[in-house]
Write a protein that holds these residues in place. Structure first.
Motif, short mmCIF file in Angstrom:
data_model
loop_
_atom_site.label_atom_id
_atom_site.label_comp_id
_atom_site.label_asym_id
_atom_site.label_seq_id
_atom_site.Cartn_x
_atom_site.Cartn_y
_atom_site.Cartn_z
N ASP A 145 20.55 77.96 35.10
CA ASP A 145 20.75 76.86 36.08
C ASP A 145 20.32 75.28 35.39
N LEU A 146 21.28 74.79 36.12
CA LEU A 146 20.78 73.28 34.97
C LEU A 146 20.87 72.16 36.08
N SER A 147 20.02 72.53 37.26
CA SER A 147 19.78 71.78 38.16
C SER A 147 18.76 70.53 38.68
N GLU A 148 17.77 71.55 37.54
CA GLU A 148 16.37 70.65 37.48
C GLU A 148 16.70 68.79 36.54
N ARG A 149 17.77 69.27 35.84
CA ARG A 149 18.07 68.28 34.45
C ARG A 149 19.18 67.08 34.80
N THR A 150 18.68 66.14 35.43
CA THR A 150 19.07 65.25 35.44
C THR A 150 18.98 64.13 34.63
N SER A 151 18.50 63.97 33.71
CA SER A 151 18.80 63.17 32.06
C SER A 151 16.99 64.10 31.07
N HIS A 152 17.68 63.46 30.53
CA HIS A 152 17.54 64.27 29.04
C HIS A 152 16.06 64.56 29.54
N ASN A 153 15.09 65.24 28.80
CA ASN A 153 13.46 65.39 29.48
C ASN A 153 13.48 66.66 28.58
N ALA A 154 12.43 66.29 27.19
CA ALA A 154 12.18 66.91 25.90
C ALA A 154 11.69 68.42 26.38
N LEU A 155 11.00 68.55 27.33
CA LEU A 155 10.04 70.26 27.55
C LEU A 155 11.10 70.14 28.61
N LEU A 156 11.48 70.59 29.24
CA LEU A 156 12.60 70.83 29.73
C LEU A 156 13.86 71.25 29.61
N ASP A 157 14.19 70.20 28.25
CA ASP A 157 15.31 70.85 27.30
C ASP A 157 14.70 72.06 26.30
N CYS A 158 13.97 72.06 26.27
CA CYS A 158 13.11 72.66 25.49
C CYS A 158 13.72 74.27 26.41
N LYS A 159 13.01 74.04 27.35
CA LYS A 159 13.45 75.67 28.19
C LYS A 159 14.48 76.80 28.26
N LEU A 160 15.28 74.89 28.73
CA LEU A 160 16.45 75.35 28.62
C LEU A 160 17.37 76.36 27.77
N LEU A 161 16.37 75.05 25.80
CA LEU A 161 17.27 75.88 25.29
C LEU A 161 16.59 77.36 24.19
N ALA A 162 15.29 77.34 25.22
CA ALA A 162 15.02 78.52 24.71
C ALA A 162 15.60 80.00 25.17
N GLU A 163 16.15 79.43 27.02
CA GLU A 163 17.44 81.13 27.56
C GLU A 163 18.50 80.46 26.53
N VAL A 164 18.90 79.90 26.21
CA VAL A 164 20.84 79.61 25.41
C VAL A 164 20.27 80.26 23.74
N TYR A 165 19.11 79.73 23.44
CA TYR A 165 18.27 80.41 22.23
C TYR A 165 18.58 82.17 22.27
N VAL A 166 17.45 82.47 23.22
CA VAL A 166 18.02 84.05 23.86
C VAL A 166 19.49 84.65 23.88
N GLU A 167 20.11 83.84 24.37
CA GLU A 167 21.50 84.23 24.70
C GLU A 167 22.82 84.02 23.00
N LEU A 168 21.93 83.66 22.21
CA LEU A 168 22.94 83.07 21.16
C LEU A 168 22.27 84.28 20.07
N THR A 169 20.70 84.73 20.13
CA THR A 169 20.17 85.75 19.43
C THR A 169 20.70 87.24 20.07
N GLY A 170 21.53 87.89 21.23
CA GLY A 170 21.55 88.59 21.76
C GLY A 170 20.06 89.45 21.95
N GLY A 171 19.06 88.05 22.67
CA GLY A 171 17.73 88.45 22.66
C GLY A 171 17.97 89.48 23.91
N ARG A 172 18.31 89.16 25.17
CA ARG A 172 18.18 89.82 26.30
C ARG A 172 18.34 91.45 26.49
N GLN A 173 19.25 91.80 25.54
CA GLN A 173 19.63 93.61 24.88
C GLN A 173 18.07 93.57 24.87
#
Length: 235
Positions: A145-173
């Motif tokens: 979900d990107l609905s809250e990302r109306t501009s760059h914000n470091a903390l929000l970007d970290c939270k989004l990147l954490a979800e991406v990182y889980v996907e890139l590392t296969g963490g959800r499995q």
């Protein structure tokens, strides 16, 4: 248990060699590559102006930072959160490392070692060569979900990147297993080890029947061998 730290910065420009400074640092803790909810976030006065081009990206002006501390007053606290040996995860990590190390040098503090760098942009390029691999593009690819990302914000970007990182590392499995609910239906559930609540997914009767029919079409399916071995062991 392996601790690492995922972080992001916002800056006044693109290159610290041109006098640009960090205006925001956010970081979150990962245990075994999964976020724990423990975060670090500081706004920073850059001791210079913020060009309009930069403000259009992150939405911050010097007025927003008039009461913020300068970097040297938050540096030790940031380093304590990042730890001494933990891997540091960022998207386009060389950019963030370059800026933080320039700030640390101005403070007379040791730089972050390049051996600690984990670059999710490089990871994404290896997995999706030739495709857009910005944070926005990866979030859309992984249905984050990107609905809250109306501009760059470091903390929000970290939270989004954490979800991406889980996907890139296969963490959800990790820890994925099948259980049986009270009605006899199969449930796929995540057995998290970090205290998070699992989200069970019910496998309906129709899906179970289709799976069983598919198994019957396979030659010597390992699933049936496991079942036969369990039956023999009980007998």
């Amino acid at each position: 248990m392996i601790r690492s730290v995922l972080f992001d910065t916002e800056t006044t420009g693109l290159d610290p060699r041109d006098g640009h400074r960090v205006i925001e640092v956010a970081a979150l803790e990962l245990i075994n590559d999964l976020p724990t909810g423990v975060t670090f976030h500081r706004l920073i006065h850059p001791e210079r102006d913020i060009p309009e081009d930069a403000s259009r990206i992150h939405g911050m002006t010097l007025e927003h930072l008039k009461d913020a501390k300068v970097f040297k007053l938050i540096a030790e606290e940031m380093l304590a959160f990042m730890g001494a040996d933990e891997m540091l995860v960022a998207h386009n990590a060389p950019f963030d490392f370059r800026f933080l190390n320039a700030e640390l040098t101005l403070c007379g503090l040791p730089a972050l070692g390049a051996h600690r760098m984990v670059d999710t942009l490089a990871m994404a390029k290896l997995r999706f060569p030739g495709m857009p691999n910005s944070l926005d593009a990866l979030c859309r690819r992984f249905a984050i979900d990107l609905s809250e990302r109306t501009s760059h914000n470091a903390l929000l970007d970290c939270k989004l990147l954490a979800e991406v990182y889980v996907e890139l590392t296969g963490g959800r499995q990790r820890g994925l297993s099948l259980a049986v609910d009270e009605s006899g239906g199969q449930i796929a559930q995540y057995e998290a080890k970090d205290g998070r609540v699992s989200r069970p997914i019910l496998v309906g009767a129709e899906e179970a029947e289709r799976h069983a029919a598919f198994i019957q079409r396979l030659k010597n399916p390992i699933w049936l061998k496991d079942a036969e071995a369990e039956t023999a062991a009980v007998a």
